[in-house]
Design an enzyme around this catalytic site. Structure first.
Site, PDB file in Angstrom:
ATOM      1  N   ASP A  88      31.372  44.368  42.411  1.00 59.26           N
ATOM      2  CA  ASP A  88      31.928  42.877  42.340  1.00 59.26           C
ATOM      3  C   ASP A  88      31.497  42.673  44.047  1.00 59.26           C
ATOM      4  OD1 ASP A  88      33.987  41.163  42.507  1.00 59.26           O
ATOM      5  OD2 ASP A  88      35.037  42.548  43.312  1.00 59.26           O
ATOM      6  N   HIS A 214      37.401  34.925  40.580  1.00 59.38           N
ATOM      7  CA  HIS A 214      37.718  35.644  41.394  1.00 59.38           C
ATOM      8  C   HIS A 214      38.858  35.054  42.298  1.00 59.38           C
ATOM      9  CE1 HIS A 214      33.971  38.145  42.584  1.00 59.38           C
ATOM     10  NE2 HIS A 214      33.847  37.058  40.990  1.00 59.38           N
ATOM     11  N   GLY A 215      39.879  35.961  42.832  1.00 58.29           N
ATOM     12  CA  GLY A 215      41.292  35.709  43.765  1.00 58.29           C
ATOM     13  C   GLY A 215      42.388  35.193  42.348  1.00 58.29           C
ATOM     14  N   THR A 260      44.721  42.494  43.999  1.00 58.89           N
ATOM     15  CA  THR A 260      45.626  42.582  44.966  1.00 58.89           C
ATOM     16  C   THR A 260      47.462  43.212  43.957  1.00 58.89           C
ATOM     17  OG1 THR A 260      44.862  41.059  46.450  1.00 58.89           O
ATOM     18  CG2 THR A 260      46.964  41.169  45.834  1.00 58.89           C
TER      19      THR A 260
HETATM   20  P1  13P Z   1      42.848  39.081  44.136  1.00 60.35           P
HETATM   21  O1  13P Z   1      42.869  39.562  46.446  1.00 60.35           O
HETATM   22  O2  13P Z   1      43.282  37.904  43.636  1.00 60.35           O
HETATM   23  O3  13P Z   1      43.071  40.082  43.467  1.00 60.35           O
HETATM   24  O4  13P Z   1      41.512  38.834  43.318  1.00 60.35           O
HETATM   25  C1  13P Z   1      40.385  40.546  43.551  1.00 60.35           C
HETATM   26  C2  13P Z   1      39.098  39.520  43.416  1.00 60.35           C
HETATM   27  O5  13P Z   1      38.436  38.303  43.257  1.00 60.35           O
HETATM   28  C3  13P Z   1      37.972  40.619  43.373  1.00 60.35           C
HETATM   29  O6  13P Z   1      36.919  40.064  43.224  1.00 60.35           O
HETATM   30  O1  G3H Z   2      37.060  40.096  46.374  1.00 58.73           O
HETATM   31  C1  G3H Z   2      37.355  41.528  47.162  1.00 58.73           C
HETATM   32  C2  G3H Z   2      37.826  42.588  46.396  1.00 58.73           C
HETATM   33  O2  G3H Z   2      39.755  42.701  46.278  1.00 58.73           O
HETATM   34  C3  G3H Z   2      37.578  43.712  47.017  1.00 58.73           C
HETATM   35  O3  G3H Z   2      37.987  44.021  48.092  1.00 58.73           O
HETATM   36  O4  G3H Z   2      35.661  44.294  49.693  1.00 58.73           O
HETATM   37  O5  G3H Z   2      38.162  45.409  50.274  1.00 58.73           O
HETATM   38  O6  G3H Z   2      36.934  46.619  48.599  1.00 58.73           O
HETATM   39  P1  G3H Z   2      37.663  45.206  48.918  1.00 58.73           P
HETATM   40 ZN    ZN Z   3      36.612  38.162  44.040  1.00 58.17          ZN
END
Ligand code: 13P
Ligand code: G3H
Ligand code: ZN
Length: 311
Positions: A88, A214-215, A260
């Site tokens: 990711d 994402h997010g 999250t």
């Molecule tokens: P959240 O912070 O909404 O869980 O998004 C996670 C994410 O986009 C990881 O790539």
């Molecule tokens: O998109 C981000 C993910 O929540 C991963 O977060 O870089 O703190 O592991 P991190």
């Molecule tokens: Zn992300």
């Protein structure tokens, strides 16, 4: 079984549902994700960020990538549902190479902060490295941020559908994450939640690829309240509303990234145990309830995305 991200997402694209891509940094999260997917008979994607690779390797990200692969492969091959391992937000070439050589199913090259041309060139290079190994590639266009009302700020952060068409044709990328107004973390929208569905519709029409949101955490309020009750300070946390996520899936989102929600759930449960059982020092009795709570939240999310029974 250990699986190809591309196979999982192309099926989701053909049949019109979304698959959860859940982040993990340790064994408890990974076990919870795979147990939930098996219980739901759902395909699933598990993801490590660059930070997760570093954490898993206790400072050595290549060791972390190999450990992630070893854990995922072993657990995936012990269940019947397809499980893919994804990098990711790969922003640095060395992390992409660690993932490719460790045996990941797919990598994200995230050059979304760079100008369009640089993003395109860098993504193309990663596609050229990954495809001969049978590894698929995700890229991102636009920047993750809440949408402001004025047009110029929307234009500066959200995906441009015409650029998306050119980008996909020139890079040969397998999945695309278009920025449509979500953001990472527990505080996604200052006011009303807004996503740009028109852009999403156009990106799907122009690219026809599996698209990634994402997010995408929904930030369940009961978990926020539980965490706050036991001493957390995450008041006002707000995620993507259910109707917005449903609509995004209907318009072509096939991979929904969630981190999250798992963090909040696990933290709330651990806080509760530590607060209620002050003499407890056995880590299994502290982390175990966190893992159990994760299984429930992940099962709920998988059902919501429409991937239950799709394995
Ligand atoms: P959240 O912070 O909404 O869980 O998004 C996670 C994410 O986009 C990881 O790539
Ligand atoms: O998109 C981000 C993910 O929540 C991963 O977060 O870089 O703190 O592991 P991190
Ligand atoms: Zn992300």
């Amino acid at each position: 079984m250990y699986a190809s991200t591309k196979d999982i997402l192309e099926k989701a694209n053909r049949e019109g549902y979304a698959v959860g891509a859940f982040n993990f940094n340790n064994m408890e999260f990974l076990e919870a994700i795979i147990e939930a997917a098996e219980a739901e008979k759902a395909p699933v994607i598990v993801a490590t960020s660059e930070g997760a690779m570093k954490y898993l390797g206790n400072g050595n990200p290549f060791r972390g990538a190999k450990l992630a692969y070893a854990m995922v492969k072993l657990l995936a091959d012990s269940v019947s549902v397809p499980v893919a391992l994804h990098l990711d937000h790969g922003k640095h070439m060395e992390f992409i190479l660690y993932a490719l050589s460790a045996g990941y199913s797919s990598v994200m090259i995230d050059l979304s902060a760079e100008p369009f041309e640089k993003n395109l060139e860098g993504t193309k290079k990663v596609v050229e490295l990954a495809h001969p190994l049978g590894i698929s590639v995700e890229a991102e266009l636009g920047k993750l941020a809440g949408i402001e009302d004025n047009v110029s700020s929307r234009e500066s952060v959200l995906v441009d559908p015409d650029e998306a068409k050119i980008f996909v044709e020139k890079t040969g990328v397998d999945f695309l994450a278009p920025a449509i107004g979500t953001s990472h973390g527990a505080f996604k929208f200052k006011g009303e939640a807004k996503l740009d569905y028109e852009r999403l519709k156009k990106v799907k029409e122009y690219t026809k690829l599996p698209l990634v949101l994402h997010g995408a955490s929904m930030v369940p309020q009961e978990k926020v309240e539980l965490a706050n009750k036991y001493g957390a300070e995450i008041k006002g946390a707000k995620g993507v509303p259910a109707d917005a996520l449903k609509k995004a899936i209907e318009l072509g989102i096939n991979k929904v990234n969630v981190d999250t929600d798992l963090r909040i759930t696990f933290t709330a449960e651990i806080r509760k145990v530590l607060s209620e059982k002050k003499s407890e020092i056995d880590p299994r009795k502290i982390l175990g309830p966190g893992r159990d709570a994760l299984v429930e939240v992940i099962r709920d999310r998988i059902k919501f995305l429409g991937s239950s029974g799709k394995a």
